[in-house]
Design an enzyme around this catalytic site. Structure first.
Site, mmCIF file in Angstrom:
data_model
loop_
_atom_site.group_PDB
_atom_site.id
_atom_site.type_symbol
_atom_site.label_atom_id
_atom_site.label_comp_id
_atom_site.label_asym_id
_atom_site.label_seq_id
_atom_site.Cartn_x
_atom_site.Cartn_y
_atom_site.Cartn_z
ATOM 1 N N TYR A 1 0.837 -1.189 0.000
ATOM 2 C CA TYR A 1 0.000 0.000 0.000
ATOM 3 C C TYR A 1 0.880 1.249 0.000
ATOM 4 C CZ TYR A 1 -3.525 -3.408 1.544
ATOM 5 O OH TYR A 1 -4.349 -4.500 1.660
ATOM 6 N N HIS B 1 0.901 -11.843 1.011
ATOM 7 C CA HIS B 1 -0.165 -11.079 0.351
ATOM 8 C C HIS B 1 -0.921 -11.898 -0.707
ATOM 9 C CE1 HIS B 1 -1.248 -6.590 -0.302
ATOM 10 N NE2 HIS B 1 -2.302 -7.355 -0.488
#
Length: 281
Positions: free
Chosen positions: A57, A115
């Site tokens: 992010y 992830h």
């Protein structure tokens, strides 16, 4: 507003609120940093003490926002972050974890996730996760964007049964996991973390949700969130950078949908009748 948020227990016995906070898209614009930090702080004040982020992010920018938001309050917060799949090698995982710790100005990540699946062997990544746990760098580890067959494969590698959670896309408009993955995790007491539980706000404009929301004097987004929160073993992590929306999300905890409501939602958002590929955004 209820005094407390229901909790979900991890296999280790640690409990977290079933409603947390996401940080996707935070840290991308310095002009929004203050509002993003204040939004996370407001959520902590309201009991939404699980904060989910990732090195992906804003290439670490979101983790820096999180670090600033939890400064002086680290003991109150359950931090979740994620490692890129291409960093999930033996040394790469250790290095990525250290960078995340530094950005968040903390000495531990409570839950560290892969992830999504990459080219590094799961056994290697799990071995490193276990090493980080033994060193006190992380409290537990899990995965993200793993389908049922991925989870089966994970549990077969040494240490794989220590997986603490699976974070996937889940909301009323994307119910595919209800066919197999969600029941699989529920049977094994592996919590599912639902990202984009309001479909990045798009469900707030659905006419059926608008109609149902009127009966509760609620918003359509609150109804969508209440649906996800009503699922056994599911932790919802909506992202918002506006304190007023944080309060709106928090109030969704008090909405208890009836069987008739759920039947209406099934008509508007039909549950899966067959296996579907795991969705990601």
């Amino acid at each position: 507003m209820p005094s407390s948020i229901p909790t979900i227990a991890f296999p280790s016995g640690a409990s977290v609120p079933s409603l947390g906070q996401g940080t996707w898209n935070m840290g991308e614009n310095p002009a929004r940093a203050r509002e993003e930090i204040e939004s996370l702080k407001a959520g902590i004040d309201l009991g939404m003490t699980l904060i989910d982020t990732a090195e992906m992010y804003a290439e670490g920018g979101a983790e820096e926002i999180v670090g600033r938001a939890v400064e002086g309050r680290r003991a109150e917060v359950f931090l979740v972050s994620k490692v890129y799949p291409w960093n999930a090698s033996r040394q790469g995982t250790v290095d990525a974890c250290e960078r995340s710790l530094k950005r968040m100005k903390t000495d531990r990540i409570d839950l560290y996730l892969l992830h999504w699946r990459g080219n590094h062997p799961l056994a290697e990544t799990v071995e490193v996760f276990e090493g980080l746990k033994a060193a006190g760098k992380i409290g537990a580890w899990g995965v993200s964007n793993f389908d049922a067959d991925d989870m089966e494969e994970l549990l077969a590698v040494p240490g794989g049964k220590n997986v603490a959670a699976n974070q996937v896309l889940y909301n009323l408009g994307r119910r595919g996991i209800e066919f197999d993955l969600l029941p699989w995790c529920q049977q094994r007491n592996i919590p599912v973390m639902a990202y984009s539980p309001i479909e990045q706000g798009r469900l707030a404009h659905h006419p059926d949700l608008i109609h149902l929301a009127k009966a509760y004097q609620a918003t359509p987004a609150q109804i969508a969130l209440a649906y996800v929160l009503g699922q056994k073993g599911v932790i919802a992590i909506p992202k918002t950078a506006k304190p007023e929306h944080v309060r709106e999300n928090r109030e969704a905890v008090s909405i208890e949908l009836t069987e008739a409501d759920r039947a209406a939602l099934d008509r508007a958002f039909p549950p899966p009748r067959r296996k579907k590929p795991l969705e990601m955004i």
